[in-house]
Structures are given as C-alpha cells and as structure tokens.
Design a protein around this motif. Structure first.
Motif, PDB file in Angstrom:
ATOM      1  N   ARG B  98       0.842  -1.198   0.000  1.00 11.30           N
ATOM      2  CA  ARG B  98       0.000   0.000   0.000  1.00 11.30           C
ATOM      3  C   ARG B  98       0.875   1.245   0.000  1.00 11.30           C
ATOM      4  N   ILE B  99       1.940   1.211   0.827  1.00 12.19           N
ATOM      5  CA  ILE B  99       2.836   2.365   0.925  1.00 12.19           C
ATOM      6  C   ILE B  99       3.510   2.622  -0.418  1.00 12.19           C
ATOM      7  N   LYS B 100       3.797   1.514  -1.127  1.00  8.44           N
ATOM      8  CA  LYS B 100       4.434   1.654  -2.445  1.00  8.44           C
ATOM      9  C   LYS B 100       3.419   1.991  -3.526  1.00  8.44           C
ATOM     10  N   LYS B 101       2.135   2.128  -3.142  1.00  4.03           N
ATOM     11  CA  LYS B 101       1.059   2.446  -4.071  1.00  4.03           C
ATOM     12  C   LYS B 101       0.898   1.401  -5.179  1.00  4.03           C
ATOM     13  N   VAL B 102       1.048   0.139  -4.798  1.00  2.00           N
ATOM     14  CA  VAL B 102       0.781  -0.948  -5.738  1.00  2.00           C
ATOM     15  C   VAL B 102      -0.737  -1.012  -5.926  1.00  2.00           C
ATOM     16  N   PRO B 103      -1.227  -1.225  -7.170  1.00  5.92           N
ATOM     17  CA  PRO B 103      -2.679  -1.292  -7.372  1.00  5.92           C
ATOM     18  C   PRO B 103      -3.337  -2.417  -6.574  1.00  5.92           C
ATOM     19  N   GLY B 105      -5.655  -4.803  -6.917  1.00  6.70           N
ATOM     20  CA  GLY B 105      -5.765  -6.185  -7.367  1.00  6.70           C
ATOM     21  C   GLY B 105      -4.441  -6.919  -7.230  1.00  6.70           C
ATOM     22  N   LEU B 106      -3.391  -6.218  -7.570  1.00  5.07           N
ATOM     23  CA  LEU B 106      -2.060  -6.811  -7.503  1.00  5.07           C
ATOM     24  C   LEU B 106      -1.678  -7.099  -6.047  1.00  5.07           C
ATOM     25  N   ILE B 107      -2.074  -6.175  -5.150  1.00  5.09           N
ATOM     26  CA  ILE B 107      -1.797  -6.385  -3.720  1.00  5.09           C
ATOM     27  C   ILE B 107      -2.399  -7.699  -3.273  1.00  5.09           C
ATOM     28  N   ARG B 108      -3.672  -7.894  -3.660  1.00  2.84           N
ATOM     29  CA  ARG B 108      -4.372  -9.131  -3.277  1.00  2.84           C
ATOM     30  C   ARG B 108      -3.602 -10.358  -3.725  1.00  2.84           C
ATOM     31  N   ASP B 109      -3.213 -10.349  -4.995  1.00  2.00           N
ATOM     32  CA  ASP B 109      -2.506 -11.514  -5.539  1.00  2.00           C
ATOM     33  C   ASP B 109      -1.214 -11.767  -4.786  1.00  2.00           C
ATOM     34  N   LYS B 110      -0.482 -10.679  -4.560  1.00  2.00           N
ATOM     35  CA  LYS B 110       0.826 -10.856  -3.924  1.00  2.00           C
ATOM     36  C   LYS B 110       0.696 -11.331  -2.481  1.00  2.00           C
ATOM     37  N   VAL B 111      -0.266 -10.758  -1.765  1.00  2.00           N
ATOM     38  CA  VAL B 111      -0.445 -11.176  -0.367  1.00  2.00           C
ATOM     39  C   VAL B 111      -0.808 -12.653  -0.314  1.00  2.00           C
ATOM     40  N   ILE B 112      -1.716 -13.064  -1.217  1.00  2.00           N
ATOM     41  CA  ILE B 112      -2.138 -14.461  -1.177  1.00  2.00           C
ATOM     42  C   ILE B 112      -0.994 -15.383  -1.574  1.00  2.00           C
ATOM     43  N   GLU B 113      -0.197 -14.924  -2.537  1.00  2.00           N
ATOM     44  CA  GLU B 113       0.942 -15.739  -2.971  1.00  2.00           C
ATOM     45  C   GLU B 113       1.923 -15.966  -1.811  1.00  2.00           C
ATOM     46  N   ILE B 114       2.250 -14.869  -1.109  1.00  2.00           N
ATOM     47  CA  ILE B 114       3.230 -14.995  -0.026  1.00  2.00           C
ATOM     48  C   ILE B 114       2.627 -15.769   1.143  1.00  2.00           C
ATOM     49  N   ALA B 115       1.315 -15.598   1.355  1.00  2.92           N
ATOM     50  CA  ALA B 115       0.659 -16.327   2.440  1.00  2.92           C
ATOM     51  C   ALA B 115       0.695 -17.816   2.148  1.00  2.92           C
ATOM     52  N   ARG B 116       0.553 -18.173   0.862  1.00  5.47           N
ATOM     53  CA  ARG B 116       0.583 -19.593   0.483  1.00  5.47           C
ATOM     54  C   ARG B 116       1.978 -20.156   0.762  1.00  5.47           C
ATOM     55  N   LEU B 117       2.987 -19.362   0.396  1.00  4.86           N
ATOM     56  CA  LEU B 117       4.372 -19.785   0.611  1.00  4.86           C
ATOM     57  C   LEU B 117       4.623 -20.051   2.094  1.00  4.86           C
TER      58      LEU B 117
END
Lengths: 577, 324
Positions: B98-103, B105-117
C-alpha cells in the motif's frame, strides 16, 4: 581528533538525535512548537519590554525605565494584595494536602469507587464552584443561616475554602495513586516486621508517598498563586480590593485603565518570576523521586484502624464535596418569591423549572460559544499535542530541553501572557470574536495534553514503529497510519482534559470579548462571551437573580459530569502522574 | 551485495567496530554472539534504525549510510513480531505494498501468494491477538518479504518460540531462503541455531568480529579460545597435560575423546557426573585436582560414577592456543 569529534556531532545531529536524512519529523513537531513559541515565549519577552513604558489615554507608549518597578513600593493596595496572595498560595495548599492525606489513605482501605463522586469538584468550572459556595454561605438566603451567620462574602477565607474545595480532589488523586503504587512486597515486609495501622502508615507509607505529597502541594500552590475565578465572583459581592491577590489585581489594572498597562506588565513580570520558581520546583519533583525521612513515632498505635473510621472520613469528604452542589440544585428549583424568604427553605415548596427556562432563553448564545469553542479547541489541541507528543516520545525530538519547556508551560498559568496577547488580538482585529478565543485557548491546553500524550507514547512499542519504518513509512506516516489509530486511550484522556479547561475558562473570554455571540449573524462569529462569563454576570449584585445563577450553574456542570462518567476508569491517568 | 566499511558506533562505554564486512547475495548469514556483543546494533545499522558514528554502509555500490529505513530495500522481522494490532493479517502483510502504491488487485494476488508460501492462507482474516505465536511470526515474515526486499533481517526470530517449534521453524527458514533466493541476515545468541542453518556465521564478541566462516570452519577451525568455547561443548586444558612442551592451552571437543581401556591412553581420571541425553551421554571426568573434561560416550559401554577410566584423544583434532 577534532575532525573525528566534529564528524560525530554532525552525524548525531545537534538537537534531534538521529542523523538520518528525514524532514518528515518536522511536519509532526513544528506546528505545535511554532504555536507555543509565538504564544508563550514572545508574550513573556514582549511583556517584560512593556513593563518599561507607561501609556497615555490614546495608547501611546512612553519610556519610563524602572519607574513602574519603583511604584510597586508606593502602591497603596500592594500590601493587602501580597498578604492575600500568600494566604491563597501557602495556607490553602497546606490545608488541602493535610486534608487529602487521610482521605487518600481511607480511599485505599475502602476502595477507589468513591474517587468518582469526590472528583466532581475538580471537574466543574471554577466559576460555578465559586457561585455555589457564595449561594450556600449567604447569611440570610443560604444554609449558612442555620449554621453560622457571618458575612462570608467579604472574608478571604471564603475564597480559601473554595480553592480547597476545588483542588482537594487532585491532591487526593495524586496521593492515592502514590499509595497504590507502593509495591506489595514492601507492605508485606512491614507486616512481617510487626507494623500495621497508623504505625505502618507513618513509618512506611507516608515516607514512600512523600514525592506525591510534595507534588500535590506544589500543584495546589501553582493553582493558588493564580487563583482568579472565585475572587472575581467574590469581588462582585464584597466590593473591590478586599479579596484581591496579585493575579486578580493584575487583571483589574489591565481591565480598568489603559494608562496602567505598563504597571500591569510590571506586576506580571513579578508573577512570571514567581511561577517560574514554582515550575522549577515542580519539574524537579516530577523528574526526581526524593523520599523524605520522617522520624519514627513510637506512640502511634500499631493496630489496624476499624474500617468504620475510614468510612467516616470518606463520608465527611463526600458531604464537603456534594453539599454545595446539592444546595445549588435546590436553589435552582426555587421560585423568585421563595428565593427571598428568610429563613431559607431546605426543600422547595413549589419546585419550578422557570429558572432553567430563563437561562436557556437568555443564555443560549453564551452556551453556543462555549460549546463551539471548547469543541474546536479540543480538536486543535489533540491534533497539535498528539503529533508533538509522538515526535518527542518516539524520536526524542527536542530532547530534554523541549520536555522541560513543555513541563514548564504546564505549570505556568496563562494570565502572564494576557497583555501582549491582547495587543496581538487587537492587531489581528479579532477582539470580541470567536477567533480571539480559538487562537488563544490552545495555550491553556496544549502543554498539558502534550505532556499526557508524551507519557502515553513513551509506552508505545518501539518495534511497531520500527516495523512501520521498515515497511516503507516515513515518520510522519508512521504517526498517521499506525500511532494515531492506536492512541485512542491517550487521546481520550487528553481530550477530556482539554474540553474541561476550555469549557470552564473565564479569564480569556473576560479579557478578549465583551458581548454575546450574535446569533442573527452567525457567520460573522462576532460576540464571543462564554457561558462562564454569563454565570459570573448573573451573579453580580445588579442582577442578583440567584435562581437563574443556580440554574446556569447546574447547566454548566452537565458536560463535565458526563465526561467524568465517561472516563471514570481513567481518573488516575489524568492526575495520577 | 551489502558492505559495511570502517563502522564505529558507540553507546556510552560500548563500542562496535567493524573494519570491513561483505554480505554476498542469496546467502543465509547468521550473526552470532553473546548478549552485549553488538549483534543487534549491527542489524539496526543495516536496517537504518541507527546511524553509525563513522564509516559507510554500501548496498549495490550505493552509499546508504544516511538513508532512513523506509528508503532502504530491506525487510525486518522483530523478536516480538511487531504486528500492527489494529489490522488483520491480510492488512498487515499488505502495508508495504500500500505504501508503495501498488494497485489493489495486484496487492491481493501478492499477499495471497506470499501467504501460500508461508502456509498461513487460512489465517489472513484474523487479528494478531487471535493467532498463536508461530502464526504471528509467519505473518511478520510475510509482511517483511512481500515487497521482495534485497535483504531480510531477522532479529532473534526463534527466541519467543518453544523448543519443539524452534527446531521446526529453523528448518522452515532455511528452506524458505532457498526458495525465495534472497539474502538473509539473522541475529541470534543460540549457537546451535547458527550451526544448523547458516551458510556463513559471523561471530561477534565485545563489539568486534572475531571470526567469519562456514559453520564447519567455526566449529572445527576456531581462531581463538572465545570462538572455541562459545560454540558447542569444549574442553580446554593446559598443554603440558597432553605432553606438549609449551605453556599454552589445548582444546578438544567431547566427541574426539574415546574411552580406551588399552595400553595407549593419553589421560586418565575419575567419572564425576553422567548426563544421559538419550542417544548418547555426556560424562564429566576429573583428570587432575582442578581440571575436569567432558566426553561424549555412546551407550555401548556401561560406566558408573566413581569409576576410573582411561581416555584417548584424537590427536588430529586437537587445537593449540597460545597462552593469553
């Protein structure tokens, strides 16, 4: 060697600790600091400068050197004023603390629930406190008729009683929280050594709470030195120059004659020196924990006092606290005719709400101003002081110097700024407008709330702040996104404090306004007399409408009592330091 | 590549001095040392939470000495996790993006990806106080990793976990590092943890780097007595006792001593204590009036307290230290 030293200094930063490339911290700290400097340091300096002038009726200043200071010895009233000041500043606090110690001790034995009703006296405006005592002590129309008929109004000891009544809860709270913070194992050690009851209290508890007792004493002294509201109300009953202390005498000089402004400034210089000395003692007390040694009293009984005695102490304290409030309620319900019957009726024969109708209809503009200004000021105060408090606590912004300055301001009443502030407001063309109060009220509130927020944020977990920085937030954003949403507790306490001070303020509205809010032209925000001024005006002998005074007094207690109920669990955080 | 050069940082009487140290990419570093050795200070300097009194910190050729933490490309996991208590796990992990102003939808994908890892997908909508310590830690790691930092800093990450979980998580950390291929700098005082996961150990003592090397280097080829005694179990005896002619000290590990009833023994002594550890025992033997040594004994031979034993030491494994 020199180069190395220099290098270290540059990296450490001269004033704000870290050498990191970051300007965002100024965004946090500078608004409050800029405000405090221009509304405290500038007035103090400007006031000292003014004390070397005298003024013509047209307002022109004439240099007179030290002649104002020389006049201090010739002033016919000064002896009386100094005598009264000493009584209010020394005698009243002594009595307050002597009364507070047994009350605090009993509270600890019977439980802190009684703190809430006992605290009412400190929550309600000082003006209201004064009128309720004068109504009660009226030798013909008050309870005093039945107890002791005496012309209380012209006695300085009435003012002393009112001051004790107002400052007692704070003293009790400070000492009570000190008693509560005595570690359990010390008490158990005392029991093991065979000490209980009075003996233990004198040998163990009293020495350990001596820092809190001193703090309570100094706080009461500061409040006594600048005692104003009861004298203002009392003077309308007793006549001029009878009850005056320095603070009130300053105000009278300031208010009555522009030619006396230089002399007023001179008196203020004297008060500034006195209050600085008291503030210095107070800061010492806050930062050090010296424990007084009290000689062991062998005749004190080492036996647990019966609980009944504690209840009696609390009961007396409650009666002392609640009696004037009860009388105020009774008077507010009396009809005009019944008000003037001698002897006064204890229970109204035909209770009526007419007094309240009268207050609502005539006092509305004052109420609007008081509520409006108190809310606006609370908002501004919380904003400024939570930002500054966070910068100081989390990043050591300003270091000890700034901390001491803030503490100094909390112990320095705002009367001493009044002459330069008046000049400033006149220059801004804001006399008798809301703006005059909006720009000056934060002086009363920002220092104490900054101190509250500082103490709150000192406990804020450092690693959360650092995690936020690692997540990419600069320090301003750390405050906005993380610290601010997590500081509801601290801000609640600070907001209550700020609202109470703003709601009860009398001096600034008296000095900077002269008419009620113009409700026919609300957007002009002109006319800004507050509800405290309204209450005080009703009390003057010209109106002498005691039923309306009482009703107005009751109304002025409503917001403080609501706030008291709201934060009853956090009372110790407010004054417990 | 991260480089610290000529660093000096003082706190009162304490002084951290690092002449030069280089952290190469994609390696797992462990900074190890007793408390007060300066290891946390070193981590905080790298993070930008402290500024050195002297010296430079250089990342990929750029001097970042004075850059604040939020402008360095780092992630930190704190000892107490430091999750934002007013945000859910998802929101916590999303903060750096959020601080980096990532859009969005992309935030959602990335959070879920790292959470899966990190195997915490099912925890994402809980608040920190609703999670166990281990889960909170994974959220903290996810939050530090989600912005794909150049360097991940771990400050005593295992010290708040119980013994069993600690062993599980340390295996997980090593596996994670190999999968995400980032540089990890992990601070600990636990030498067993260091030996188990580090590619390279940096050993600190009293504000100085004493040795840097692979776990085996540090264990088998310690440069001084501090390193030797700090890591693992150790025996330190005067050299004369083993027949050397100088006046220094010699050191050897318990596992390099054998109980040997044959003729050819180096030492003999009386068994004082026996610590039974399941797979083996650690036995204390008094070999001199005021010298005891520890030996590791497998369970093949019964030994009892007070028994006289003869000991042989693997001569190749003996370390010789000058007298200091």
């Amino acid at each position: 060697m020199f180069k190395q030293r220099f290098f270290c200094i540059r990296r450490q930063g001269f004033f704000w600790g870290k050498g990191i490339r970051d300007r965002s911290i100024y965004l946090l700290a500078l608004p409050a600091i800029a405000y405090l400097v221009s509304f405290t340091i500038y007035p103090i300096l400007s006031n000292a400068f003014l004390s070397f002038f005298t003024y013509t009726l047209r307002g022109d200043a004439i240099w007179v050197g030290f002649r104002n200071y020389a006049y201090l010895t010739e002033d016919p009233f000064i002896d009386r004023v100094i005598f009264n000041t000493l009584i209010y500043t020394v005698v009243a606090p002594m009595i307050t603390v002597i009364l507070a110690i047994p009350i605090a001790a009993s509270l600890r034995r019977v439980g802190g629930v009684f703190l809430v009703p006992l605290s009412i006296a400190s929550f309600i405006p000082a003006t209201t406190a004064a009128i309720m005592w004068y109504l009660m002590l009226n030798p013909f129309l008050g309870i005093s008729y039945y107890i002791y008929q005496y012309n209380w109004a012209s006695s300085i000891y009435t003012v002393v009683i009112i001051e004790i009544w107002r400052s007692l809860p704070i003293a009790v709270l400070v000492i009570y929280s000190g008693l509560r913070s005595i570690p359990k194992h010390i008490e158990e050690a005392a029991y093991a050594d065979g000490m209980v009851g009075v003996r233990k209290f004198l040998a163990v508890d009293l020495p350990l709470v001596s820092p809190q007792i001193l703090t309570a004493f100094v706080l009461s002294m500061i409040s006594g030195l600048f005692l104003f509201d009861p004298i203002y109300i009392g003077t309308s009953q007793a006549g001029p120059r009878v009850l005056d202390n320095l603070a009130f005498y300053v105000f009278e000089n300031f208010y009555t004659d522009i030619r006396l402004r230089g002399y007023t400034a001179t008196l203020i210089v004297i008060m500034t020196i006195l209050s600085t000395a008291l503030a210095a003692i107070y800061i010492r007390l806050v930062s050090s924990k010296t424990i007084l040694r009290i000689p062991m009293v062998s005749f004190a009984p080492s036996r647990e006092m019966p609980k009944a005695i504690h209840y009696v102490v609390i009961l007396l304290a409650l009666v002392f606290t609640l009696l004037p409030i009860a009388w105020l309620l009774i008077v507010s319900l009396k009809s005009p005719k019944e008000l003037l019957t001698i002897p006064p009726t204890i229970i109204p024969n035909s209770p009526t709400l007419d007094n309240y109708h009268y207050v609502i209809s005539t006092g509305l503009p004052y109420l609007v101003t008081s509520l409006g200004i108190a809310s606006i000021n609370t908002f501004i105060t919380i904003l400024l002081s939570s930002m500054l408090g966070f910068a100081m606590a989390a990043y050591r912004f300003g270091g000890n110097r700034l901390l001491i300055y803030v503490l100094y301001l909390t112990a320095t009443p705002t009367l001493i700024y009044i002459v330069p502030l008046f000049a400033m407001i006149r220059f801004l063309n804001a006399i008798n407008t809301w703006w005059a109060l909006i720009i000056t009220y934060p002086i009363m509130t920002v220092p104490i709330t900054t101190w509250i927020m500082y103490n709150y944020y000192i406990k804020f977990p450092k690693s959360i702040d650092e995690a936020a920085q690692a997540d990419g937030m600069n320090r301003f954003r750390v405050f906005i996104k993380i610290a601010f949403p997590l500081s509801r507790g601290g801000m609640g306490v600070a907001a209550v404090y700020s609202f109470l001070i703003s709601w009860g303020a009398l001096l600034f509205p008296l000095a900077f306004t002269y008419s009620p809010y113009d409700l026919s032209n609300p957007l002009s925000f002109s006319g800004a007399q507050t509800f405290s001024v309204y209450v005080a005006n009703l009390m003057s002998p010209v109106t002498a409408n005691y039923g309306a005074v009482a009703a107005a007094g009751v109304i002025s207690m409503i917001p403080p009592i609501i706030l008291l109920i709201f934060i009853r669990r956090d009372l110790e955080k407010i004054w417990g330091r | 590549m991260l480089e610290l050069k000529g660093i000096v940082k003082r706190y009162g009487a304490f002084e951290l001095v690092i002449d030069s140290i280089v952290f190469e990419d994609n390696k797992y570093y462990i900074v190890l040392g007793p408390s007060g050795s300066g290891k946390t200070t070193m981590l905080r300097l790298i993070a930008g939470l402290e500024v050195p009194d002297m010296g430079d910190i250089i990342m990929d050729g750029k001097n970042i000495t004075f850059e604040p933490p939020w402008r360095r490309n780092i992630g930190i996991v704190f000892q107490n996790y430091a999750l934002y208590p007013h945000m859910t796990a998802f929101e916590n992990i999303a903060v750096p993006l959020r601080i980096k102003k990532v859009p969005g939808g992309l935030i959602r994908d990335k959070v879920i990806e790292i959470a899966r890892l990190l195997e915490i997908e099912d925890q994402l909508y809980k608040y920190p106080h609703q999670m166990s310590g281990g889960q909170q830690q994974r959220v903290a790691i996810a939050r530090a990793l989600v912005k794909e930092p150049r360097i991940l800093l771990l400050d005593e990450p295992l010290s708040n976990l119980d013994a069993r979980l600690r062993i599980e998580v340390r295996g997980f950390l090593k596996k994670l590092q190999r999968r995400i291929r980032t540089t990890i700098i992990h601070v600990t005082h636990d030498q067993e943890e260091a030996l188990a996961i580090a590619d390279e150990i940096i050993l600190l003592n009293k504000g100085r780097i004493v040795q840097k090397g692979s776990p085996e280097d540090i264990y088998r080829r310690p440069r001084d007595i501090f390193t030797f005694t700090f890591i693992g179990l150790s025996n330190l005896v005067p050299a004369e006792i083993l027949g050397y002619e100088d006046r220094g000290l010699v050191g050897f590990r318990p596992e390099d001593v054998y109980i040997d009833d044959g003729e050819n023994h180096d030492l003999e002594g009386i068994v004082e204590t026996i610590e039974y550890l399941g797979s083996h025992s650690i036995i204390t033997v008094r070999i001199h009036d005021n010298i005891t040594i520890k030996i590791r004994a497998d369970l093949g031979r019964r030994i009892s307290i007070g028994e006289r034993v003869k000991l042989r030491i693997d001569r190749d494994r003996i370390l010789r230290f000058g007298k200091d």
